[in-house]
Scaffold this motif. Structure first.
Motif, short mmCIF file in Angstrom:
data_model
loop_
_atom_site.label_atom_id
_atom_site.label_comp_id
_atom_site.label_asym_id
_atom_site.label_seq_id
_atom_site.Cartn_x
_atom_site.Cartn_y
_atom_site.Cartn_z
N ALA A 139 0.81 -1.07 0.05
CA ALA A 139 -0.09 0.08 -0.16
C ALA A 139 1.01 1.37 0.02
N TYR A 140 2.11 1.16 0.67
CA TYR A 140 2.97 2.31 0.75
C TYR A 140 4.42 1.76 0.56
N ASN A 181 -1.91 -5.05 6.91
CA ASN A 181 -0.70 -5.65 7.76
C ASN A 181 -0.25 -4.17 8.33
N THR A 240 4.99 -1.29 3.44
CA THR A 240 3.84 -1.77 4.16
C THR A 240 2.59 -2.12 3.37
N TYR A 241 1.70 -3.05 3.73
CA TYR A 241 0.52 -3.49 3.18
C TYR A 241 -0.73 -3.10 3.77
N ALA A 242 -1.81 -2.88 2.87
CA ALA A 242 -2.90 -2.41 3.48
C ALA A 242 -3.54 -3.43 4.66
N GLN A 249 8.31 3.33 1.17
CA GLN A 249 9.15 4.37 1.81
C GLN A 249 10.62 4.18 1.57
N LEU A 269 7.54 8.96 1.09
CA LEU A 269 6.38 8.04 1.22
C LEU A 269 5.97 8.06 -0.23
#
Lengths: 112, 112
Positions: free
Chosen positions: A31-32, A97, A93-95, A34, A49
């Protein structure tokens, strides 16, 4: 399992040139994504990000791109300076998690 | 405003000894993380917490325990230290999920 690969352990460039660092991942897209900078003996410091639905982000001399088709992010430092010498880490990072996973980093050296 | 503070900064242990690393943040952040960093391996997530009283396992939780009794503190414990736990440990916090991480300066642990 998900893998995060940063293209090279070390990158040497001449002052004034553009440094391009790569972060590749396997499986599903985060999802993100960085980017962090880490100096020897210090903790990482956040730089940029970028979200899954964004193609590009800029901040001063820094630019990040995010290509979910290639499963890749590129990190650019334009007009590089010796002070940009550091290790650069990408993190995903995951949506669904709450944790954040890092690549091994690329050590950038900018020579005068 | 100190940010994220880790104590101790350096520690030498003998195999089998126990110890606790303390991470304290004064930014009222909900999420806190413990990573270890080894040469060529990047940052690997040990445990994390999404709020006071909660903890969860990361990539490499074996041999470690954590507690988050107070929102501002996140403790990492080694019950019986092993040479494989020689590493630099970093604590980090974020105000909400998918935000930027704020890191401490690290704790260097050597297990003989």
């Amino acid at each position: 399992s998900q893998k995060i690969e940063q293209n090279s352990e070390a990158l040497n460039i001449q002052e004034g040139k553009t440094a391009t660092l790569t972060c590749n991942y396997t499986n599903y897209s985060p999802a993100y994504l960085q980017w962090y900078r880490q100096d020897p003996g210090r903790g990482p410091v956040f730089l940029l990000l970028i979200r899954e639905n964004e193609k590009e982000k800029r901040k001063e001399r820094l630019k990040v791109t995010f290509d979910t088709t290639l499963k890749q992010s590129l990190f650019h430092i334009t007009a590089s300076q010796p002070a940009d010498s550091a290790t650069y880490l990408c993190a995903l990072t995951y949506a669904n998690n709450n944790d954040m996973r890092f690549g091994a980093g690329t050590r950038l050296t900018v020579k005068p | 405003n100190a940010g994220v503070t880790q104590t101790p900064k350096f520690r030498v242990l003998k195999t089998g000894q126990s110890m606790t690393l303390l991470c304290a943040q004064d930014m009222n952040h909900e999420y806190m993380y413990w990573y270890r960093q080894d040469p060529g391996m990047g940052l690997r997530l040990i445990h994390y917490s999404v709020g006071e009283g909660t903890t969860a396992k990361g990539e490499v939780p074996d041999g470690y325990n954590v507690s988050r009794l107070k929102k501002q503190n996140f403790l990492l414990g080694l019950e019986s230290a092993a040479p494989s736990q020689t590493s630099v440990y970093f604590c980090a916090s974020i105000p909400r999920v998918h935000g930027e991480l704020f890191f401490g300066e690290g704790s260097r642990l050597t297990v003989l």
